[in-house]
Enzyme design. Structure first.
Site, PDB file in Angstrom:
ATOM      1  N   TYR A  59       0.867  -1.182   0.000  1.00  0.00           N
ATOM      2  CA  TYR A  59       0.000   0.000   0.000  1.00  0.00           C
ATOM      3  C   TYR A  59       0.909   1.240   0.000  1.00  0.00           C
ATOM      4  CZ  TYR A  59      -3.290  -3.564   1.692  1.00  0.00           C
ATOM      5  OH  TYR A  59      -4.032  -4.714   1.864  1.00  0.00           O
ATOM      6  N   PRO A 207     -14.696  -6.243   2.019  1.00  0.00           N
ATOM      7  CA  PRO A 207     -15.952  -6.585   2.679  1.00  0.00           C
ATOM      8  C   PRO A 207     -17.152  -5.843   2.091  1.00  0.00           C
ATOM      9  CG  PRO A 207     -14.644  -5.124   4.078  1.00  0.00           C
ATOM     10  CD  PRO A 207     -13.761  -5.533   2.930  1.00  0.00           C
ATOM     11  N   LEU A 208     -16.881  -4.678   1.490  1.00  0.00           N
ATOM     12  CA  LEU A 208     -17.967  -3.921   0.848  1.00  0.00           C
ATOM     13  C   LEU A 208     -17.941  -4.126  -0.664  1.00  0.00           C
ATOM     14  CD1 LEU A 208     -17.743  -0.582   2.898  1.00  0.00           C
ATOM     15  CD2 LEU A 208     -19.659  -2.201   2.878  1.00  0.00           C
ATOM     16  N   LYS A 216     -24.483   2.723  -3.342  1.00  0.00           N
ATOM     17  CA  LYS A 216     -24.405   4.094  -3.879  1.00  0.00           C
ATOM     18  C   LYS A 216     -24.247   4.146  -5.401  1.00  0.00           C
ATOM     19  CE  LYS A 216     -19.396   4.586  -3.137  1.00  0.00           C
ATOM     20  NZ  LYS A 216     -18.351   5.364  -2.484  1.00  0.00           N
TER      21      LYS A 216
END
Ligand code: NAP
Length: 310
Positions: A59, A207-208, A216
Site C-alpha cells: 500500500y 468486505p464492501l 451508492k
C-alpha cells in the site's frame, strides 16, 4: 453486539470493526489520494475507538505504514492498538516480484518496524505465496519472528485451500485473510470451514465489494481506479449485482439501517469472521462504517440476505 474478539488462539483482543488502510498512502492503488487525508483517516479511526488497523508494504510501497506510524506516534497510542501488516512484494528492476524466502521476509519485517516506528507488529501476514518457497517453511519463518517478539501473531493471505493446509502443516497459522463479501462467496466452500475447524480467525478483504455493497452506485457509474478492471463492475454482472444490492437496500430500510451496515453486519454473523476491516477514502465513510455495530441481524435475516446473493 459483542464488540471484541481474540484473534485466532492468541490473546490479542480486537474490536470487531477495524480499518483497512490501503487508501492511506496507497498511491499505487488509487488515484488522487492525499497523505494528509490518509493521516486524518487514521486519526478518525482512533477517535472512533478502532483498535485494529490493516496495512501492508504494497500500500504505497511503505507509505501507508509510514503515515500510520506517524499518527500512532503523534497520539502515543501504540500499546492500545493492534497493527497488522503484510509483506512478500519485492521491488527490483522497475518491477514488483513476490518473495517468501526467509531472508527476504525477515528483512521486510525489519523495514516495516522502522516505517511503523515500533518494535513489534501485532499481526504479520505473508501477503501472497511466491509459488516456490514451501509454505510450511514460510510459516516457520513467521514462527521464528514470533518467538523473537518481532511479531505477535502469524497471518497468511491469498492462499487457496491446498496452500492454506500446507501453510498450516505445523498448526502455526492464527489469522487468514482472503476476499469475502456478499458478492464474493467462494471462501464459504473450503477456506472458511477450514478456519472455523482450526480456530483460525478469518478476516475478509473487500468486505464492501469495493463500495458496491454500499448501494451508492447505478448502472451509469464509470470508474477510474481498480474497479475499472474488476469483473463485478462490468456489463451484465454489474447490472445483476445492482439488482441484488437493491434487494439488500429494502432489507436495510425495513431495519432502519444503511445498506453498507447491513452488508458488514452480515459478515460478522459468519463463523470464523472475528473482525472486519472495511476501507474508506474519507473520514466520514470510516465514521459511517462504525455504525455497523448498531445493526443486529437475526439468524433468519442473515439467511434471507445470504439467499439474495446466492
Ligand atoms: P472495501 O472495504 O470493500 O471498500 C472500501 C471502499 O468502499 C472505500 O475505499 C470507498 O471507496 C467505499 N466506501 C467505504 N465506506 C463507504 C461508505 N460508508 N459510504 C460510501 N462508500 C464507502 O475494499 P478495500 O478497502 O479495498 O478492502 C478493505 C481492506 O482489505 C483494505 O483497506 C486492505 O486493508 C485489505 N485488503 C487486503 C487485500 C489482500 O490481498 N490481503 C486485498 C485488498 C484489500 P470510494 O469512496 O472510492 O467508493
Amino acid at each position: 453486539m459483542d464488540q471484541t474478539r481474540a484473534l485466532g488462539k492468541t490473546n490479542l483482543q480486537v474490536k470487531r470493526i477495524g480499518f483497512g488502510a490501503n487508501a492511506v498512502g496507497g498511491h499505487n492503488l488509487f488515484p488522487n489520494l492525499n497523505d494528509e487525508t490518509g493521516k486524518d483517516l487514521v486519526r478518525t479511526a482512533l477517535d472512533g475507538g478502532v483498535n485494529f488497523i490493516d496495512t501492508a508494504f504494497i500500500y504505497g510501497l511503505g507509505r501507508s505504514e509510514e503515515l500510520i506510524g506517524e499518527v500512532v506516534q503523534e497520539r502515543g497510542v501504540r500499546d492500545q492498538l493492534m497493527i497488522a501488516s503484510k509483506g512478500a512484494h519485492k521491488e527490483g528492476n522497475g518491477r514488483i516480484e513476490l518473495d517468501n524466502s526467509r531472508d527476504f521476509l525477515r528483512g521486510e519485517v525489519e523495514k516495516s518496524l522502522k516505517r511503523l516506528k515500533t518494535d513489534y507488529i501485532d499481526l504479520y501476514y505473508v501477503h501472497f505465496p511466491d509459488g516456490k518457497t514451501p509454505l510450511a517453511e514460510v510459516a516457520g519463518t513467521l514462527k521464528e519472528l514470533k518467538d523473537e517478539g518481532k511479531i505477535k501473531a502469524i497471518g497468511a493471505s491469498n492462499l487457496n485451500y491446498q496452500q492454506l493446509q500446507e501453510f498450516n502443516a505445523d498448526g502455526y497459522l492464527e489469522v487468514f485473510q482472503s476476499e469475502y463479501s456478499l458478492i464474493q462467496r467462494d471462501a464459504e466452500k473450503e477456506l472458511l470451514p477450514y478456519c472455523e475447524k482450526h480456530g483460525i480467525s478469518f478476516i475478509p478483504y473487500f468486505p464492501l465489494a469495493s463500495g458496491l455493497l454500499t448501494g451508492k452506485f447505478t448502472k451509469d457509474d464509470a470508474f477510474d481506479d481498480n474497479r475499472k478492471n474488476n469483473p463485478q463492475f462490468q456489463g451484465e454482472t454489474f447490472i445483476q449485482n445492482l439488482k441484488k444490492v437493491d434487494k439488500l437496500k429494502a432489507v436495510a430500510e425495513e431495519k432502519k439501517a444503511e445498506t453498507a451496515h447491513v452488508a458488514l453486519a452480515w459478515l460478522l454473523t459468519r463463523p470464523a469472521v472475528d473482525a472486519i476491516i472495511p476501507g474508506a477514502k474519507r473520514p466520514e465513510q470510516l465514521k459511517d462504517n462504525l455504525k455497523t455495530l448498531d445493526v443486529e441481524l437475526t439468524d433468519d435475516e442473515a439467511d434471507f440476505i445470504s439467499g439474495i446473493f446466492k
